[in-house]
Motif scaffolding. Structure first.
Motif, mmCIF file in Angstrom:
data_model
loop_
_atom_site.group_PDB
_atom_site.id
_atom_site.type_symbol
_atom_site.label_atom_id
_atom_site.label_comp_id
_atom_site.label_asym_id
_atom_site.label_seq_id
_atom_site.Cartn_x
_atom_site.Cartn_y
_atom_site.Cartn_z
ATOM 1 N N ALA A 86 63.743 29.117 23.542
ATOM 2 C CA ALA A 86 64.725 28.472 24.428
ATOM 3 C C ALA A 86 65.928 27.984 23.641
ATOM 4 O O ALA A 86 67.078 28.094 24.103
ATOM 5 C CB ALA A 86 64.068 27.306 25.168
ATOM 6 N N ALA A 87 65.701 27.437 22.444
ATOM 7 C CA ALA A 87 66.819 26.960 21.622
ATOM 8 C C ALA A 87 67.729 28.114 21.226
ATOM 9 O O ALA A 87 68.960 28.001 21.288
ATOM 10 C CB ALA A 87 66.290 26.253 20.372
ATOM 11 N N LEU A 88 67.141 29.242 20.822
ATOM 12 C CA LEU A 88 67.957 30.392 20.429
ATOM 13 C C LEU A 88 68.738 30.951 21.611
ATOM 14 O O LEU A 88 69.908 31.321 21.472
ATOM 15 C CB LEU A 88 67.064 31.477 19.824
ATOM 16 C CG LEU A 88 66.375 31.141 18.500
ATOM 17 C CD1 LEU A 88 65.587 32.343 18.000
ATOM 18 C CD2 LEU A 88 67.373 30.694 17.442
ATOM 19 N N VAL A 89 68.106 30.996 22.790
ATOM 20 C CA VAL A 89 68.803 31.503 23.976
ATOM 21 C C VAL A 89 69.958 30.584 24.343
ATOM 22 O O VAL A 89 71.082 31.043 24.610
ATOM 23 C CB VAL A 89 67.820 31.636 25.161
ATOM 24 C CG1 VAL A 89 68.579 31.926 26.452
ATOM 25 C CG2 VAL A 89 66.817 32.751 24.899
ATOM 26 N N THR A 96 63.241 29.028 30.169
ATOM 27 C CA THR A 96 63.652 27.660 29.817
ATOM 28 C C THR A 96 65.068 27.651 29.259
ATOM 29 O O THR A 96 65.888 26.788 29.607
ATOM 30 C CB THR A 96 62.678 27.065 28.784
ATOM 31 O OG1 THR A 96 61.343 27.113 29.296
ATOM 32 C CG2 THR A 96 63.043 25.621 28.476
ATOM 33 N N GLY A 97 65.381 28.612 28.380
ATOM 34 C CA GLY A 97 66.726 28.683 27.816
ATOM 35 C C GLY A 97 67.781 28.939 28.876
ATOM 36 O O GLY A 97 68.856 28.322 28.858
ATOM 37 N N CYS A 98 67.497 29.841 29.815
ATOM 38 C CA CYS A 98 68.464 30.110 30.893
ATOM 39 C C CYS A 98 68.679 28.868 31.756
ATOM 40 O O CYS A 98 69.807 28.598 32.200
ATOM 41 C CB CYS A 98 67.981 31.271 31.754
ATOM 42 S SG CYS A 98 67.993 32.876 30.909
ATOM 43 N N SER A 113 77.307 31.169 30.896
ATOM 44 C CA SER A 113 76.268 31.980 31.534
ATOM 45 C C SER A 113 75.388 32.559 30.428
ATOM 46 O O SER A 113 75.828 32.715 29.286
ATOM 47 C CB SER A 113 76.886 33.111 32.364
ATOM 48 O OG SER A 113 77.653 33.979 31.533
ATOM 49 N N PRO A 114 74.125 32.856 30.736
ATOM 50 C CA PRO A 114 73.238 33.445 29.724
ATOM 51 C C PRO A 114 73.761 34.796 29.254
ATOM 52 O O PRO A 114 74.285 35.585 30.044
ATOM 53 C CB PRO A 114 71.897 33.579 30.452
ATOM 54 C CG PRO A 114 71.983 32.632 31.611
ATOM 55 C CD PRO A 114 73.430 32.605 32.008
ATOM 56 N N ILE A 143 69.469 36.974 24.916
ATOM 57 C CA ILE A 143 68.144 36.848 25.539
ATOM 58 C C ILE A 143 67.171 37.860 24.935
ATOM 59 O O ILE A 143 66.041 37.520 24.550
ATOM 60 C CB ILE A 143 68.254 37.041 27.068
ATOM 61 C CG1 ILE A 143 68.950 35.832 27.699
ATOM 62 C CG2 ILE A 143 66.878 37.251 27.688
ATOM 63 C CD1 ILE A 143 69.177 35.979 29.186
ATOM 64 N N LEU A 144 67.611 39.117 24.820
ATOM 65 C CA LEU A 144 66.737 40.150 24.268
ATOM 66 C C LEU A 144 66.423 39.882 22.798
ATOM 67 O O LEU A 144 65.266 40.027 22.361
ATOM 68 C CB LEU A 144 67.393 41.524 24.437
ATOM 69 C CG LEU A 144 67.563 42.019 25.885
ATOM 70 C CD1 LEU A 144 68.316 43.343 25.912
ATOM 71 C CD2 LEU A 144 66.206 42.159 26.562
#
Length: 874
Positions: free
Chosen positions: A40-43, A332-334, A359-360, A365-366
Motif C-alpha cells: 500500500a505504501a509503494l502504491v 488499500t493503496g488505491c 489517481s492511482p 500498481i503492477l
C-alpha cells in the motif's frame, strides 16, 4: 528446480495446496496481510509521485511564468541589454521585475515585518494566471498605485484590504490579497511573505539603488519553434562574463521533479522496510506451517510423491499468500490515493503552485504488486527448503529434527545471498532517478542487514541467557516465563525482529526531530544573535547603535561589508575557468559567479579556528600593487585550488577597482552558529574605504523588545532591514513539524506491519501454548499462574525488543547529533531526551504485554484431558 516449476503449474499441486490449507487457512491469510501495508505504501507514494511529475510536465511553463528568465544582482550592462534587444527583434516578449527585501508596515498600529517586495510589469506571467481577492485587484495594480500581499500576512498584521502599507518613504493602499501568486525564483520568498506592486511604482520609491540589495530579472516568452535551452547555450559565454543567472521552464520543472523524486525515494524506502518486515512475517508463518505439516509431507512421500512435487504444494500456498496480500495492499493503496485526492481538494487555493490530478497509476500498481509477490516468495523459500529433506521414514516417527538438517543445505545459502542481492537491486531500482542511487541502495541494504542481524543476535542472546540464568530457587511463575523464551517452537526471534525494527524506526524519527528542535530552539540563542540589521549605511551606523542603547536590544557584533567578485585565480581569468577543462580540477560555478560579501577585522571570532598560516589583523602602509594578506575559509580555498601564498584578483563592486589578495591563512568556520561568519576576512586598514553597508548582530530578550526596536528603526531609517531570526526559526519549526508528522504517518506503515506480524506470531503458536498449558495444569498449575507466566514472557520479550530497538535508534541519532549538529567550537553537544525515551519505551512494553495477553485469552480454559487425548490421537 525445473521440476518444481513444472509441478507448480499443475492442477494437482494447487488442489493439494487448497486441501492442505483447510485447518490453517485463516492463519495463512492473516500472515499474508503482513505485506499489505508495504505494498500500500509503494502504491500510494508511487502514484502521487507520478501524478505530481505529470502535473509538473504539463504545467512546466506556468511554474516559471515564461520560457526564459535571466537574472542579475546589479543593473544589466550594455552587452546584456543588446542581447535582450535582439531577442525582442526576433519576436520575443519581455517583462522586467525588480525585487528586494524590505521592512513593510500595514496600518498605523502594527509593527513592521520583513517582506520580499516584487515590482512586476503587467505582461508577466505569460503562462498561468494570478488569482487575487477581490478578483480585479491584479488589474488595478497596474492602473492605480497600490500593493497586494499574501492573505496570511494580512491576517497576521491584523489589517484588511484598503489599509495603508508603508515601505521606505512610500505609502500605498492594499488593493487585495494573493490567492495564487505570480511565479517566483527567489529562495528567500519561502521564509518571508511576498508583497507585489507594479514595476513603475517600485522604481519611484527611494529604496531601489545603493540602500537595498536588489535583484533584477527579465522574463521572456519566445516565439514558437525557438528552444530556450538553445538560446541559453548560444549565449553561455555572455552569461558567464556578465555573471548572470538563468533558468528555463524545462529546467525549472526538472528541479521540481528532482525534489519530488528525492521525497519519493525517502518514503519508498520506508515502504520497502515495511515489505521486508512483512517478508520476515511470511518466513515465520511458513516455518510454523511447514513444521506442523511435516508428517503430512512424509505421508505423501510414502505414497510415491516426489520431493519436488511435495515442495510445489507448499510453494503454491506461499504464492497464494503473496497474491492475496499484494491484492489487498493494492486495494488499500488505491483507497489511500483516493483519500489524498479528497484532502488536496479541500486545501486552500494557491497552496500548491500547480494543479494536480490525483489517481492511482497502473504501472505503479503492477510494479508494487509484483514486488510484494516476489518478496513473499523470496522469504518463504528459506523455511520451505525443509520440505525437500523429508524422507518417507518420517511418517513412522516424529520429525522434529528434520528442520535442523536444512541448515546444512547449500540451497539455504543460495537463497540468503539471493535475498541480499534482490534487496540491493530492488532498492537501486527504486532510487534509480537519484544521484548516487547505487550508494543509497548499498547503504539501505547494509542498514537492513545490520538491523536484522543485531535484532536476530539479540534474540539469540535472550534465548541463551534465559537458558543459562534461570535458577531452581526462583518463583515458579518466573522460571516458567523465562523457560518459554528458549523452549522448542519459541517466538523470541520473530518477536525481536518485528517489534525491534518498528521501535527502531519510530524512535529514530522522534530522536531526530528532537535534535532539530534543540538546534532551532530560540531559547538556545539566549546569548547569541537573534536579530540582524542589514543594509545599514556606514554614515547611519552610529544612529542605529544609539537606537539599540535606548532599547533592551543588545548589540553583539558589527561587520562592515565590502562586496567583491573573483576575476582571476592564480593568474587565470575566471571567465576561462567557468568552461570545464580536462587539464584542471573543476571549480564549482557558484563560487566563480557569486558576489563575496567580506569584512575586515583584527581578531578571530569564537566560531573560527585558525588551521594554518599566519593571521594578519591589520596592515599599514600597504603598497598599491601589493597583495593583501587575507584569511580564507578552508573548504572555499580547497574548492578554488588555493594554498598558502597563492594569489587571486578580486573586483570591488560599486567602485570599479580591483585588488590582489594573498592567502595568508586558512580557517575552519562553524557555519551552524548564528554569528557573523565570512568566507574571506581581510585585515583592518586594507579595504576600509570600500564599505558598501554594515551588518549588525544583536540579541533581543523577547518579541516585545524586538517589535519596539523594529518600530523605532522603521520610523527613522526605513531602508534598514532587520531580520528576526527567532521568527524564521518558528517558521522552520512549523515546517519541520508538518514534515515530521508526514514521516510518522509513513513510518506507521512499518509499525502496522510489525503489529500484524506480532499478532500472527502469537496466534500461530496458540496450539503449542494450549498443549503446554494443559501439561502445566495437569501438574497442578492454576489459570492465574498460567496468566502470570504469559505476562512474564511477554514482558521479557517486549522489554528486550524495545530496548534493542531503542539502543539502535539512540546510536543512529547520537551519531547524527554529534557529527552533524554538534557545535564543537562552543562546547555544546546533543542532549539525549532520556525521559522521552523511557516513557515511550515503557508504553511500548505495556502495549506488547496487553496485546499478548488479549490474544492469549482462553488458552487455559480447555480441559487438560481433552487436549492430551487429541495430542495422543495426533
Amino acid at each position: 528446480m525445473l521440476s518444481v516449476i513444472k509441478h507448480l503449474f499443475s492442477r494437482w499441486a494447487w488442489k493439494m495446496a487448497w486441501r492442505d490449507s483447510r485447518p490453517v487457512r485463516w492463519r495463512l491469510l492473516l500472515f499474508s496481510s503482513s505485506i499489505i501495508f508495504g505494498v500500500a505504501a509503494l502504491v500510494t507514494i508511487g502514484s502521487l509521485r507520478n501524478n505530481l511529475n505529470e502535473a509538473v510536465e504539463s504545467q512546466a511553463k506556468s511554474l516559471l511564468g515564461a520560457d526564459l528568465m535571466v537574472g542579475s544582482r546589479q543593473p544589466y550592462q550594455k552587452p546584456a541589454e543588446d542581447w535582450f534587444t535582439r531577442l525582442r527583434v526576433d519576436g520575443a516578449q519581455q517583462s522586467s521585475e525588480i525585487s528586494f527585501t524590505t521592512m513593510l508596515r500595514l496600518g498605523e498600529q502594527s509593527s513592521p515585518k520583513l517582506v520580499n517586495l516584487r515590482g512586476i510589469e503587467k505582461a508577466f506571467p505569460y503562462y498561468g494566471k494570478v488569482t487575487t481577492s477581490p478578483p480585479d485587484a491584479w488589474e488595478k495594480l497596474f492602473t492605480t498605485p497600490g500593493i497586494i500581499v499574501e492573505s496570511s500576512f494580512l491576517k497576521s498584521m491584523n489589517a484588511e484590504v484598503g489599509d495603508t502599507a508603508r515601505f521606505g518613504n512610500t505609502e500605498l493602499p492594499v488593493l487585495g490579497v494573493l490567492l495564487k501568486a505570480p511565479p517566483s525564483s527567489s529562495g528567500f520568498s519561502a521564509l518571508s511573505p511576498t508583497a507585489v506592486t507594479s514595476l513603475d511604482t517600485l522604481e519611484q520609491s527611494q529604496l531601489v539603488g545603493g540602500k537595498s540589495l536588489v535583484f533584477y530579472r527579465k522574463y521572456f516568452k519566445l516565439p514558437p519553434g525557438i528552444d530556450p535551452e538553445a538560446v541559453v547555450k548560444d549565449k553561455a559565454q555572455l552569461i558567464a562574463k556578465q555573471r548572470l543567472t538563468q533558468t528555463t521552464s524545462k529546467r525549472r520543472s526538472e528541479n521540481i521533479e528532482k525534489a519530488i523524486n528525492r521525497l519519493y525515494t525517502f518514503f519508498s524506502l520506508i515502504g520497502l522496510s515495511a515489505l521486508f518486515l512483512g517478508g520476515i512475517g511470511i518466513a515465520g508463518a511458513i516455518h510454523t506451517h511447514v513444521h506442523d505439516r511435516l508428517s503430512a509431507v512424509a505421508t505423501l512421500r510414502c505414497l510415491g510423491c516426489s520431493a519436488a512435487r511435495a515442495f510445489s504444494v507448499y510453494l503454491a500456498q506461499s504464492l497464494a499468500m503473496g497474491i492475496a496480500g499484494s491484492l489487498l495492499g493494492v486495494l488499500t493503496g488505491c483507497s489511500l490515493v483516493e483519500l489524498t485526492r479528497i484532502v488536496l481538494e479541500r486545501l486552500p487555493a494557491g497552496l500548491i503552485p500547480f494543479e494536480v490530478e490525483v489517481s492511482p497509476a497502473w504501472d505503479i500498481i503492477l510494479n508494487s504488486a509484483g514486488i510484494g509477490l516476489w518478496i513473499t516468495l523470496s522469504f518463504a523459500l528459506l523455511p520451505l527448503l525443509a520440505v525437500r529433506r523429508v524422507s518417507p521414514l518420517a511418517a513412522l516417527r516424529r520429525a522434529d529434527g528434520i528442520q535442523q538438517s536444512s541448515k546444512r543445505d547449500p540451497w539455504r545459502w543460495v537463497v540468503m545471498l539471493s535475498l541480499v542481492l534482490f534487496s540491493f537491486l530492488l532498492t537501486y531500482w527504486e532510487t534509480s532517478g537519484q544521484n548516487k542511487g547505487g550508494m543509497i541502495a548499498l547503504g539501505y541494504t547494509f542498514f537492513l542487514l545490520v538491523s536484522f542481524s543485531v535484532l536476530s543476535l539479540s534474540g539469540f542472546l535472550l534465548r541463551h541467557l534465559a537458558k543459562k540464568c534461570s535458577r531452581p530457587g526462583w518463583p515458579f511463575v518466573l522460571r516458567q516465563g523465562i523457560a518459554n523464551l528458549h523452549r522448542p517452537n519459541n517466538q523470541t526471534g520473530i518477536f525481536m525482529v518485528s517489534i525491534g525494527l518498528g521501535v527502531f524506526l519510530i524512535f529514530t524519527l522522534l530522536l531526530t526531530q528532537n535534535i532539530l528542535r534543540q538546534w532551532l530552539d530560540p531559547e538556545r540563542m539566549e546569548n547569541r544573535p537573534n536579530l540582524f540589521l542589514v543594509d545599514v549605511p556606514p554614515e547611519e551606523e552610529q544612529q542605529v547603535e544609539q537606537l539599540m542603547s535606548q532599547s533592551r536590544v543588545k548589540m553583539l557584533g558589527n561587520a562592515p561589508i565590502v562586496q567583491l567578485r573573483l576575476t582571476e585565480i592564480k593568474g587565470t581569468p575566471v571567465n576561462e575557468l567557468i568552461v570545464p577543462s580536462s587539464g584542471r580540477k573543476p571549480i564549482p560555478r557558484w563560487i566563480l559567479r557569486r558576489e563575496f560579501r567580506s569584512t575586515f577585522r583584527e581578531n578571530l571570532t569564537d566560531t573560527e579556528t585558525l588551521l594554518s598560516g599566519e593571521w594578519v589583523g591589520s596592515v599599514e602602509g600597504l603598497q598599491p600593487d601589493a597583495a593583501i594578506p587575507a584569511s580564507f575559509e578552508q573548504k572555499l580555498a580547497s574548492d578554488l585550488g588555493l594554498q598558502l601564498g597563492d594569489e587571486v584578483t578580486m573586483s570591488i563592486e560599486g567602485f570599479g577597482e580591483s585588488v590582489k589578495v594573498r592567502v595568508a591563512s586558512l580557517r575552519e568556520v562553524d557555519w551552524r552558529s548564528m554569528n557573523l561568519n565570512f568566507f574571506i576576512v581581510f585585515p583592518k586598514g586594507s579595504i576600509d574605504p570600500y564599505v558598501s553597508f554594515n551588518v549588525l548582530a544583536a540579541h533581543s530578550p523577547d518579541a516585545d523588545a524586538t517589535a519596539e526596536f523594529q518600530q523605532s528603526v522603521f520610523e527613522q531609517l526605513p531602508y534598514v532591514n532587520s531580520i528576526d531570526v527567532s521568527l524564521i526559526l518558528t517558521t522552520v519549526q512549523s515546517v519541520l513539524d508538518t514534515a515530521a508528522s508526514t514521516i510518522r504517518i509513513m513510518a506507521m506503515f512499518t509499525v502496522f506491519t510489525g503489529g500484524i506480524v506480532l499478532i500472527a506470531s502469537i496466534l500461530s503458536g496458540r496450539r503449542v501454548r494450549v498443549r503446554e498449558s494443559a501439561l502445566l495444569r495437569t501438574l497442578g498449575a492454576s489459570r492465574e499462574q498460567m496468566a502470570r507466566i504469559l505476562a512474564v514472557e511477554y514482558a521479557l520479550l517486549g522489554s528486550m525488543a524495545t530496548l534493542t530497538g531503542a539502543v539502535l535508534a539512540l546510536v543512529a541519532s547520537s551519531l547524527l547529533g554529534r557529527l552533524v549538529f554538534e557545535g564543537a567550537s562552543e562546547g555544546e553537544s546533543y542532549r539525549i531526551p532520556w525521559e522521552m525515551l523511557a516513557l515511550n519505551s515503557l508504553s511500548c512494553i505495556c502495549l506488547i504485554v496487553l496485546l499478548g495477553m488479549l490474544l492469549s485469552r482462553g488458552i487455559a480454559k480447555q480441559p487438560p484431558l481433552q487436549i492430551l487425548r487429541s495430542e495422543e490421537m495426533h
